[in-house]
Design an enzyme around this catalytic site. Structure first.
Site, PDB file in Angstrom:
ATOM      1  N   TYR A 177       1.159  -1.546  -4.184  1.00 53.12           N
ATOM      2  CA  TYR A 177       0.605  -2.865  -4.190  1.00 53.12           C
ATOM      3  C   TYR A 177       1.149  -3.962  -5.092  1.00 53.12           C
ATOM      4  O   TYR A 177       1.627  -5.162  -4.694  1.00 53.12           O
ATOM      5  CB  TYR A 177      -0.771  -2.793  -4.605  1.00 53.12           C
ATOM      6  CG  TYR A 177      -1.576  -4.325  -4.615  1.00 53.12           C
ATOM      7  CD1 TYR A 177      -1.854  -4.980  -3.465  1.00 53.12           C
ATOM      8  CD2 TYR A 177      -1.685  -4.938  -5.825  1.00 53.12           C
ATOM      9  CE1 TYR A 177      -2.312  -6.198  -3.445  1.00 53.12           C
ATOM     10  CE2 TYR A 177      -2.283  -6.070  -5.732  1.00 53.12           C
ATOM     11  CZ  TYR A 177      -2.729  -6.836  -4.573  1.00 53.12           C
ATOM     12  OH  TYR A 177      -3.189  -8.111  -4.484  1.00 53.12           O
TER      13      TYR A 177
ATOM     14  N   SER B 273      -0.214 -12.531  -7.894  1.00 51.83           N
ATOM     15  CA  SER B 273      -1.172 -11.852  -8.441  1.00 51.83           C
ATOM     16  C   SER B 273      -0.569 -11.441 -10.024  1.00 51.83           C
ATOM     17  O   SER B 273       0.727 -11.171 -10.045  1.00 51.83           O
ATOM     18  CB  SER B 273      -1.554 -10.422  -7.756  1.00 51.83           C
ATOM     19  OG  SER B 273      -2.305  -9.514  -8.570  1.00 51.83           O
TER      20      SER B 273
END
Length: 351
Positions: free
Chosen positions: A153, A129
Site C-alpha cells: 500500500y 497519503s
C-alpha cells in the site's frame, strides 16, 4: 471564495468512498456542478443514503479506463478534478498487491494522462497519503522528506504521488497533492479499520478488536476537515499556479496509539467493554504523524474539528446508521438525526 464553486464543472473520482461522499456533499452545497465517477454501486455509501447522488451526474466506470476518463472530462467540460479513487485498505494490499497497484498506480496515470489531453482542466487535487513517506527516522513527517514506501500500500501511494510530480514538472499539469493521516468519520464501511470497527462492536455489545499490539501510533484526521482542506487547496491552486506540483500535509498534529483511540471511543460511548488485542498486524509502520506547518503557512489552513468533536460526530453517525438511539445528559433518549444536528450547530456556530 464562495463564488468559486458556483456552477463549476467538477469531477470526483472515488465518490462513493468515505472522503468522496463528504467531499461531494460539500461541493454540492457550494453550488458546484459535480460529476461523480463510480465503479461499484454501494447502497450503504453516504453518497447514496443521503441522496447526494440524486444531485450529481454519475459516470459509471473504472478509474483505469483512460478513454472513459477523457470522454467524461470532455463531454462535461470539467474544470476541476479531485482524484480520490483508490484501494485504501492496508491488509487487502498485502494480500492482493497487484489489484492495489493497478488501481492506485495505474488509475493515477490514467487520470493524469486524461487530464493532460483535456485542455479545459485547470486544477487537479490528487490524494496521496502519509503512508507515501514510508518509515522515517525523524518525526513528524514534513513535505521535504523522501517518499520511500516499502510495503504494497505504501509503495502504491509513493508511486502515485511521484506520478503527480512528474506530470506537473514535465507537462505543467496543474496538479497539487494532499498527504493526510488516517481518515475517520461517518460513512466509513471498511469495518476492519479501527474507528468504524470499534464503534460497531460496541453498539453490538462485542469487545472491539485491535489487530496490532495496540501501540502503533497514527495520525487521525476527521473526514469533514479533509473535504474542506481539499476544496481549499483547489481554490488556492486556481489563484496561485506556482503551487503546481506541491504537496501538502493536512493533520491535527496529534500522536495517538491505536489502544488510546479505542479507549477514547469506549469512554465517549460509556462502554465498560475492554479491547481484544490480537497482535496480528504485519508489514505496517509503527509510528507516524504529520507536520501541517506548510499548509498553515502557505494556505492559511486550520482544522475545524478537534479529535473529540470528530469522534462524537462519527459515533452519532453510526448510531443513526445502525438505528441505535443515544441518550442526552438528562437521560432522555434523542433521535440520532437530532443529536447530530445539535452537535453540528455547536461546532459551527462560532463566527
Amino acid at each position: 471564495m464562495a463564488a468559486f464553486w458556483q456552477d463549476r464543472p467538477t469531477l470526483v473520482t472515488g465518490a462513493t468512498g468515505l472522503l468522496g461522499s463528504w467531499l461531494t456533499a460539500r461541493l454540492v452545497a457550494a453550488g458546484a456542478d459535480v460529476v461523480a465517477l463510480v465503479r461499484d454501486w454501494v447502497p450503504q455509501s453516504d453518497l447514496v443514503r443521503a441522496k447526494i447522488v440524486d444531485q450529481v451526474k454519475v459516470v459509471r466506470g473504472d478509474v483505469r479506463d483512460q478513454p472513459l476518463l477523457e470522454r467524461a472530462l470532455g463531454e462535461y467540460e470539467i474544470d476541476t478534478v479531485f482524484h480520490l479513487a483508490a484501494q485504501t485498505i492496508v491488509g487487502i494490499a498485502n494480500r492482493n498487491p497487484i489489484s492495489t497497484f493497478e488501481t492506485n498506480i495505474g488509475g493515477t496515470w490514467s487520470l493524469l494522462e486524461a487530464c493532460r489531453r483535456s485542455p479545459n482542466v485547470k486544477q487537479i487535487v490528487l490524494a496521496s497519503s502519509d503512508k507515501a513517506y514510508g518509515d522515517q527516522a525523524e518525526l513528524p513527517y514534513s513535505e521535504a522528506m523522501p517518499l520511500q514506501g516499502q510495503h504494497p500500500y505504501d509503495v502504491s501511494k509513493s508511486c502515485a504521488d511521484l506520478l503527480a510530480h512528474t506530470y506537473a514538472a514535465t507537462y505543467q499539469l496543474p496538479a497539487a497533492i494532499t498527504r493526510c493521516g488516517n481518515f475517520y468519520g461517518g460513512g466509513d464501511l471498511n469495518w476492519n479499520r479501527i474507528v468504524p470497527g470499534t464503534i460497531r462492536s460496541i453498539l453490538r455489545g462485542q469487545r472491539p478488536v485491535i489487530r496490532s499490539d495496540g501501540n502503533f501510533v497514527r495520525d487521525y484526521f476527521y473526514v469533514e476537515d479533509g473535504a474542506a482542506a481539499y476544496m481549499l487547496l483547489a481554490e488556492k491552486l486556481a489563484v496561485h499556479p506556482e503551487l503546481r506540483g506541491e504537496a501538502f500535509n493536512f493533520s491535527n498534529e496529534l500522536q495517538i496509539t491505536v489502544l488510546e483511540l479505542t479507549r477514547r471511543i469506549l469512554k465517549l460511548m460509556q462502554s465498560a467493554l475492554t479491547p481484544d488485542i490480537r497482535n496480528e498486524a504485519s508489514h505496517e509502520i509503527r509510528h507516524q504523524y504529520l507536520s501541517a506547518a506548510k499548509a498553515h503557512h502557505v494556505l492559511g489552513w486550520l482544522p475545524l474539528f478537534t479529535l473529540e468533536q470528530g469522534l462524537e460526530l462519527t459515533i452519532r453517525w453510526y448510531r443513526e446508521f445502525f438505528d441505535t438511539p443515544s441518550v442526552s445528559a438528562s437521560g432522555a433518549k434523542q433521535s440520532p438525526t437530532r443529536k447530530r444536528g445539535l452537535l453540528r450547530r455547536k461546532y459551527h456556530s462560532a463566527p
